[in-house]
Scaffold this active site. Structure first.
Site, mmCIF file in Angstrom:
data_model
loop_
_atom_site.group_PDB
_atom_site.id
_atom_site.type_symbol
_atom_site.label_atom_id
_atom_site.label_comp_id
_atom_site.label_asym_id
_atom_site.label_seq_id
_atom_site.Cartn_x
_atom_site.Cartn_y
_atom_site.Cartn_z
ATOM 1 N N SER A 198 0.673 -9.728 0.173
ATOM 2 C CA SER A 198 0.531 -8.424 0.820
ATOM 3 C C SER A 198 0.919 -8.529 2.283
ATOM 4 O O SER A 198 0.435 -9.419 3.003
ATOM 5 C CB SER A 198 -0.924 -7.968 0.694
ATOM 6 O OG SER A 198 -1.136 -6.820 1.472
ATOM 7 N N HIS A 200 0.216 -6.695 4.962
ATOM 8 C CA HIS A 200 -0.707 -6.447 6.086
ATOM 9 C C HIS A 200 -1.696 -7.593 6.323
ATOM 10 O O HIS A 200 -2.489 -7.543 7.264
ATOM 11 C CB HIS A 200 -1.417 -5.096 5.930
ATOM 12 C CG HIS A 200 -2.499 -5.021 4.911
ATOM 13 N ND1 HIS A 200 -3.827 -5.018 5.254
ATOM 14 C CD2 HIS A 200 -2.463 -4.932 3.561
ATOM 15 C CE1 HIS A 200 -4.562 -4.914 4.155
ATOM 16 N NE2 HIS A 200 -3.756 -4.861 3.119
ATOM 17 N N THR A 236 13.286 4.336 -4.684
ATOM 18 C CA THR A 236 14.099 3.965 -3.520
ATOM 19 C C THR A 236 13.318 3.011 -2.627
ATOM 20 O O THR A 236 12.140 3.238 -2.343
ATOM 21 C CB THR A 236 14.523 5.235 -2.744
ATOM 22 O OG1 THR A 236 15.215 6.069 -3.664
ATOM 23 C CG2 THR A 236 15.413 4.896 -1.567
ATOM 24 N N CYS A 324 -22.286 -1.816 0.576
ATOM 25 C CA CYS A 324 -23.365 -0.852 0.389
ATOM 26 C C CYS A 324 -23.053 -0.010 -0.841
ATOM 27 O O CYS A 324 -22.148 0.801 -0.824
ATOM 28 C CB CYS A 324 -23.477 0.031 1.616
ATOM 29 S SG CYS A 324 -24.904 1.082 1.584
HETATM 30 N N1 PLP Z 1 -6.289 -9.651 -3.172
HETATM 31 C C1 PLP Z 1 -7.007 -10.185 -2.179
HETATM 32 C C2 PLP Z 1 -7.534 -11.583 -2.317
HETATM 33 C C3 PLP Z 1 -7.283 -9.440 -1.033
HETATM 34 O O1 PLP Z 1 -8.007 -9.970 -0.050
HETATM 35 C C4 PLP Z 1 -6.776 -8.120 -0.949
HETATM 36 C C5 PLP Z 1 -7.090 -7.276 0.217
HETATM 37 O O2 PLP Z 1 -8.120 -7.407 0.835
HETATM 38 C C6 PLP Z 1 -6.010 -7.622 -1.997
HETATM 39 C C7 PLP Z 1 -5.780 -8.417 -3.105
HETATM 40 C C8 PLP Z 1 -5.421 -6.248 -1.974
HETATM 41 O O3 PLP Z 1 -4.315 -6.185 -1.104
HETATM 42 P P1 PLP Z 1 -3.790 -4.773 -0.577
HETATM 43 O O4 PLP Z 1 -4.766 -4.320 0.450
HETATM 44 O O5 PLP Z 1 -2.447 -5.065 0.011
HETATM 45 O O6 PLP Z 1 -3.706 -3.872 -1.745
#
Ligand code: PLP
Length: 384
Positions: A198, A200, A236, A324
């Site tokens: 991912s 971000h 796209t 929570c």
């Molecule tokens: N898998 C793990 C281990 C993660 O820590 C996260 C996000 O916190 C994800 C998957 C999901 O990624 P995304 O936020 O890009 O959908």
């Protein structure tokens, strides 16, 4: 108030170099990479360059990289796509400490009639390999096990897992969303079939991810329509974000060992400082096999959320292992799976660093932590 950002496993700051790489694709190079004309077509080579950058970070071939919108999409596509391709009676093997992005599709498949096995972990958060061996012994399966845990940073022994899965004829997917960019990964030497990442989590923006699919792996396309991404994921291409992800991967790969050493030293300093200054604290997770940027600390007798609130008051961003749910404070599923005692599980805090953190920020947190903990313990019904 300045921010000391220690929540990099939740999301990361977009690297300035990544923003710079993306901007031309909003302003000037906004054509469609599938177009026949030069204006669009010139963009396609930037998408392919980004694919090469992502592949290089993983030790993969560019043709094995599919761009997605996020880690969750990659996880869903891999697990559901492999299960569908394998047929109705496929078995799924996963673990009890996976992210919801993996547990969600596994549980959905269970509702559809698939046999789903969730492997447990020990007190250090390490995968129970004996349980895995037994589960694999029951016949070929789609296996989805994370490379590194988002809450504790614990790294699963992926090489061993891959060997075991291969010997049993299984298909192995790994959620490496927390591992990519933080530790070296070379898929030339490890027989993982699919890997999710991912953007971000490694200083690219939110809304972009990738799925590595090793050549010849049987997985059904998950977005039907055009021919983009070799027909696996129609739509796209999100060109600016793909370019950003490529640049982020290139930055992550540069001097990775140096960055690991520096971030781990800061993390160790933070951890040691907190343990020394605050009694009745413990580190959760296997300290020898951990991401260099993560520490998960339990502060006995107090609530993680209360600590976070006070940290936030002084500009420190961290995260609690608790969620929570329906009005009651449930300790984290991951921490519970490790058998951490109740009084410690409720007070678990995850600090996750990045290459942008400084010595001064770490000293600031160590300095302020004891007062926060003492204030909360003075109010705690669990402290005599
Ligand atoms: N898998 C793990 C281990 C993660 O820590 C996260 C996000 O916190 C994800 C998957 C999901 O990624 P995304 O936020 O890009 O959908």
């Amino acid at each position: 108030m300045r921010t000391v950002y220690l929540d990099n496993n939740a999301t990361t700051q977009v690297a300035p170099e990544v923003t710079d790489a993306m901007l031309p694709f909003f302003r000037d190079l906004w054509g469609n990479p599938s177009s026949m004309h030069y204006f669009g077509g010139q963009v396609a080579r930037h998408v392919e360059a980004a694919r090469e950058q992502v592949a290089a970070l993983l030790g993969a071939d560019p043709s094995e990289i599919v761009f997605t919108s996020c880690g969750t999409e990659s996880d869903n596509a891999a697990i559901r796509g492999a299960a569908e391709a394998a047929g109705r009676n496929v078995r799924i093997i996963t673990s009890r400490v996976e992210h919801p992005a993996v547990l969600g599709p596994c549980r959905h498949l269970k509702e559809q009639g698939c046999d789903v096995v969730e492997i447990g972990v020990d007190a250090d958060g390490q995968l129970n390999l004996e349980e895995l061996r037994k589960a694999l012994g029951a016949g070929p399966a789609v296996v989805s096990l994370m490379w590194a845990n988002n809450e504790t940073g614990v790294i699963f022994p992926m090489e061993t897992i891959a060997r075991m899965a291969k010997e049993a004829g299984g298909i192995l997917h790994t959620d490496a969303v927390q591992a990519v960019g933080k530790i070296p990964i070379d898929l030339r030497g490890i027989s993982v079939d699919m890997l999710s990442l991912s953007g971000h989590k490694l200083h690219a923006p939110k809304g972009i991810g990738a799925l590595f699919i090793r050549r010849k792996t049987k997985v059904l396309p998950w977005m039907l329509g055009g021919h983009q991404e070799r027909g696996r994921r129609a739509g796209t291409e999100n060109v600016p974000y793909i370019v950003g992800l490529g640049r982020a991967c290139e930055l992550a790969a540069a001097n990775i060992q140096e960055k690991i050493t520096r971030v781990a030293a800061l993390r160790d300093k933070l951890e040691a400082g907190i343990l020394a200054a605050c009694p009745d604290t413990r580190v959760n997770g296997d300290r020898k096999n951990r991401l260099p940027n993560t520490t998960n600390v339990s502060f006995q007798y107090i609530e993680g959320e209360a600590i976070l609130y006070h940290l936030s008051d002084i500009g420190v961003a961290a995260s609690s292992g608790s969620a929570c749910t329906s009005g009651s404070l449930e300790p984290s599923r991951v921490i519970r799976a490790m058998g951490v005692p109740f009084t410690a599980a409720h007070g678990s805090i995850r600090f996750s660093l990045s290459r942008y953190n400084t010595e001064e920020e770490i000293a600031f947190v160590i300095e302020h932590m004891p007062a926060i903990v003492n204030r909360l313990r003075a109010l705690s019904p669990f402290v005599k």
